[in-house]
Design a protein around this motif. Structure first.
Motif, PDB file in Angstrom:
ATOM      1  N   ALA A 129       0.826  -1.207   0.000  1.00 50.82           N
ATOM      2  CA  ALA A 129       0.000   0.000   0.000  1.00 50.82           C
ATOM      3  C   ALA A 129       0.857   1.253   0.000  1.00 50.82           C
ATOM      4  N   LEU A 130       1.968   1.226   0.740  1.00 49.58           N
ATOM      5  CA  LEU A 130       2.849   2.394   0.794  1.00 49.58           C
ATOM      6  C   LEU A 130       3.515   2.633  -0.558  1.00 49.58           C
ATOM      7  N   ARG A 131       3.982   1.582  -1.206  1.00 48.71           N
ATOM      8  CA  ARG A 131       4.601   1.758  -2.527  1.00 48.71           C
ATOM      9  C   ARG A 131       3.615   2.341  -3.526  1.00 48.71           C
ATOM     10  N   ALA A 132       2.386   1.845  -3.497  1.00 44.90           N
ATOM     11  CA  ALA A 132       1.372   2.366  -4.412  1.00 44.90           C
ATOM     12  C   ALA A 132       1.049   3.827  -4.101  1.00 44.90           C
ATOM     13  N   ALA A 133       1.012   4.175  -2.815  1.00 44.50           N
ATOM     14  CA  ALA A 133       0.715   5.553  -2.428  1.00 44.50           C
ATOM     15  C   ALA A 133       1.840   6.494  -2.837  1.00 44.50           C
ATOM     16  N   ILE A 134       3.083   6.056  -2.673  1.00 39.77           N
ATOM     17  CA  ILE A 134       4.219   6.891  -3.073  1.00 39.77           C
ATOM     18  C   ILE A 134       4.201   7.092  -4.593  1.00 39.77           C
ATOM     19  N   ALA A 135       3.900   6.039  -5.334  1.00 41.02           N
ATOM     20  CA  ALA A 135       3.847   6.163  -6.792  1.00 41.02           C
ATOM     21  C   ALA A 135       2.764   7.155  -7.216  1.00 41.02           C
ATOM     22  N   ARG A 136       1.691   7.223  -6.461  1.00 39.72           N
ATOM     23  CA  ARG A 136       0.573   8.098  -6.838  1.00 39.72           C
ATOM     24  C   ARG A 136       0.717   9.493  -6.254  1.00 39.72           C
ATOM     25  N   TRP A 137       1.080   9.599  -4.967  1.00 43.21           N
ATOM     26  CA  TRP A 137       1.060  10.891  -4.284  1.00 43.21           C
ATOM     27  C   TRP A 137       2.447  11.450  -3.973  1.00 43.21           C
ATOM     28  N   GLY A 138       3.492  10.643  -4.077  1.00 45.02           N
ATOM     29  CA  GLY A 138       4.830  11.126  -3.766  1.00 45.02           C
ATOM     30  C   GLY A 138       5.169  10.922  -2.297  1.00 45.02           C
ATOM     31  N   THR A 139       6.430  11.246  -1.968  1.00 42.53           N
ATOM     32  CA  THR A 139       6.927  10.978  -0.617  1.00 42.53           C
ATOM     33  C   THR A 139       6.618  12.086   0.375  1.00 42.53           C
ATOM     34  N   ASN A 140       6.218  13.254  -0.111  1.00 42.51           N
ATOM     35  CA  ASN A 140       6.011  14.401   0.786  1.00 42.51           C
ATOM     36  C   ASN A 140       4.551  14.688   1.078  1.00 42.51           C
ATOM     37  N   ALA A 141       3.667  13.767   0.764  1.00 41.83           N
ATOM     38  CA  ALA A 141       2.230  14.011   0.912  1.00 41.83           C
ATOM     39  C   ALA A 141       1.591  12.979   1.838  1.00 41.83           C
ATOM     40  N   ARG A 142       2.285  12.664   2.928  1.00 43.40           N
ATOM     41  CA  ARG A 142       1.762  11.703   3.909  1.00 43.40           C
ATOM     42  C   ARG A 142       1.311  10.406   3.244  1.00 43.40           C
ATOM     43  N   PRO A 143       2.186   9.747   2.472  1.00 42.81           N
ATOM     44  CA  PRO A 143       1.735   8.570   1.723  1.00 42.81           C
ATOM     45  C   PRO A 143       1.259   7.428   2.616  1.00 42.81           C
ATOM     46  N   HIS A 144       1.792   7.327   3.854  1.00 38.32           N
ATOM     47  CA  HIS A 144       1.313   6.266   4.742  1.00 38.32           C
ATOM     48  C   HIS A 144      -0.185   6.395   5.012  1.00 38.32           C
ATOM     49  N   MET A 145      -0.690   7.626   5.032  1.00 41.95           N
ATOM     50  CA  MET A 145      -2.074   7.878   5.429  1.00 41.95           C
ATOM     51  C   MET A 145      -3.038   7.913   4.258  1.00 41.95           C
ATOM     52  N   ARG A 146      -2.547   7.933   3.038  1.00 46.26           N
ATOM     53  CA  ARG A 146      -3.402   8.178   1.879  1.00 46.26           C
ATOM     54  C   ARG A 146      -4.213   6.944   1.500  1.00 46.26           C
ATOM     55  N   ILE A 147      -5.480   7.189   1.185  1.00 44.83           N
ATOM     56  CA  ILE A 147      -6.339   6.134   0.665  1.00 44.83           C
ATOM     57  C   ILE A 147      -7.168   6.687  -0.487  1.00 44.83           C
ATOM     58  N   ASP A 148      -7.516   5.809  -1.407  1.00 36.22           N
ATOM     59  CA  ASP A 148      -8.455   6.130  -2.472  1.00 36.22           C
ATOM     60  C   ASP A 148      -9.849   5.821  -1.942  1.00 36.22           C
ATOM     61  N   PHE A 149     -10.683   6.846  -1.816  1.00 33.69           N
ATOM     62  CA  PHE A 149     -11.976   6.730  -1.148  1.00 33.69           C
ATOM     63  C   PHE A 149     -12.806   5.559  -1.663  1.00 33.69           C
ATOM     64  N   ASP A 150     -13.104   5.546  -2.952  1.00 34.44           N
ATOM     65  CA  ASP A 150     -14.022   4.537  -3.475  1.00 34.44           C
ATOM     66  C   ASP A 150     -13.451   3.127  -3.351  1.00 34.44           C
TER      67      ASP A 150
END
Length: 447
Positions: A395-416
């Protein structure tokens, strides 16, 4: 109702805490919720005695009611698509009353310490300590203001305030105002101020964002989200960006900086009114700040403007002051959690609402609460720790690929995707349990 011997503490009685209390009661757990304020609703309650609410008089939902409501408690059909904060606060109060949650909440109880011994010990500001089999942290993360760090060089002779402390535009009357930030609060406050300020309100940002009106083609802008959720996010992005360009153009068209990333990568700002105020000259864009110079603010393009009031709409820190670094690590926003819920070292410590969603928060915390309740009531088995850790890393790798390392990638989720995935995870956990997997029991909470 399920039968469970688990005794659970829930910290917070905002939307996340209320959803958790309801889900745990539905599952048969014994629940005590600790709430610093004097009523349910948390940050949505503008006059909450907790003093933590950032709600201002003009605040409304920036996601439509049908995409924001709890599945178990729809918002009234006669409400507007984007209800006010006061309506949302009353909705949460009605939710608490309708499901009998109030008797389980200890209002005016500030938790100061949560420690693990034989059981979980929850200590309040008054010195009272309760002992529980499990703890669910639902204290929110939009209440501890974050200022620029490091601070901009120079000194400023006017008034500085954080968006968290804004309530009504009277504070801006006949004053020269600078808003720093490009989020939803920044845009709302800039619009409010533009009706009473002296001269145009200045809106400063180092990076741009996509600005999405609340209505596109006559419907709430987020109405198509569910229909597009089956598509890969990059394809959804291209479709949505095309629709947005056709409807309102690009931010650059209004003098704002270009977005730093694509739609669905950086969180968009939802506003019908900011573009109107920009095109009428009542709000004027400025680049990032270079330095403060007494009664003036110097910008990175070499320009300078006299300013009386600076509003820092620069977001919030993630703060969980009652847990030690043993549980949080060096930075709470980087805390790895299985399904953004369960602590990897001890899943009897769970979190509801410690995420940043591409959509509304309420449906997310509702499904998280149901996942927690399934586990703590003995109806769901977690996968093995190796599988949990691998899932967190994926999940973290996918979040970093989508949102980058400076946008709290650990916390990011795709709502739907997330709201659709968690019921499937609950079903998978039931299958693991049927296959011999281990679930939580009060007896196993002893360490």
């Amino acid at each position: 109702m399920a039968v469970s011997s688990s005794r659970v503490a829930v910290i917070g009685a905002g939307a996340a805490g209320l959803a958790t209390v309801k889900a745990l009661l539905d599952a048969g757990c014994a629940v005590v919720a600790y709430e610093k304020g004097d009523r349910p609703g948390g940050l949505w309650v503008r006059d909450n005695s907790s003093g933590l609410s950032p709600a201002y008089a003009s605040l409304h939902l920036n996601t439509s009611k049908r995409r924001t409501e709890f599945a178990d408690f729809p918002m009234p059909a006669d409400w507007p698509d984007y209800p006010s904060a006061s309506r949302v606060a009353s909705y949460l109060a009605d939710y608490a009353q309708s499901f009998g949650l109030i008797p389980h909440i200890r209002f005016g109880s500030t938790v100061t310490r949560v420690e693990r011994d034989r059981l979980w010990a929850v200590t309040t500001e008054s010195g009272d300590t309760g002992r529980y089999d499990a703890v669910v942290v639902a204290n929110g993360h939009n209440w501890d203001p974050r200022y620029p760090d490091p601070a901009y060089p120079g000194t400023f002779h006017g008034t500085q305030m954080h968006a968290h402390d804004y309530r009504t535009p009277d504070v801006f009357r006949d004053r020269r105002v600078l808003i720093v930030g490009m989020g939803n609060s920044a845009m709302d406050i800039a619009v409010d101020a533009s009706h009473v300020a002296r001269g145009p309100v200045l809106l400063s940002a180092r990076r741009g964002v996509h600005i999405v009106p609340k209505y596109l083609f006559g419907r709430p802008a987020d109405a198509t989200g569910g229909a597009l959720a089956v598509l890969p996010w990059r394809l959804r992005q291209r479709i949505a960006e095309t629709l947005l360009r056709l409807a309102v153009g690009t931010p650059q068209r209004y003098g704002l900086p270009a977005p730093a990333g694509g739609l669905f990568q950086n969180h968009p700002t939802i506003s019908d009114t900011i573009l109107h105020r920009l095109t009428h000259g009542e709000v004027t864009p400025r680049p990032g700040i270079e330095r403060l110079d007494g009664e003036r603010v110097m910008f990175t393009d070499g320009s300078a403007d006299p300013v009386d009031v600076i509003v820092w709409a620069t977001g919030y820190r993630v703060s969980i002051p009652f847990l030690s670094p043993q549980w949080l690590g060096p930075d709470p926003q980087q805390l790895p959690l299985y399904q953004r819920v369960f602590h990897l070292d001890d899943p009897s410590l769970a979190f509801v609402g410690l995420m940043q969603s591409t959509g509304a928060a309420l449906p997310v915390v509702e499904v998280q609460a149901k996942l927690v309740a399934a586990y703590l009531s003995g109806g769901y088995a977690l996968p093995g720790i190796d599988e949990q850790q691998h899932a967190v890393q994926r999940a973290l790798r996918a979040a970093i690929a989508r949102w980058g390392t400076n946008a709290r990638p650990h916390m990011r989720i795709d709502f739907d995707r997330y709201v659709a995935d968690l019921p499937r995870e609950i079903a998978a956990g039931r299958n693991r349990l049927a296959g011999g997997g281990r679930t939580f029991t009060a007896e196993e909470s002893v360490v």
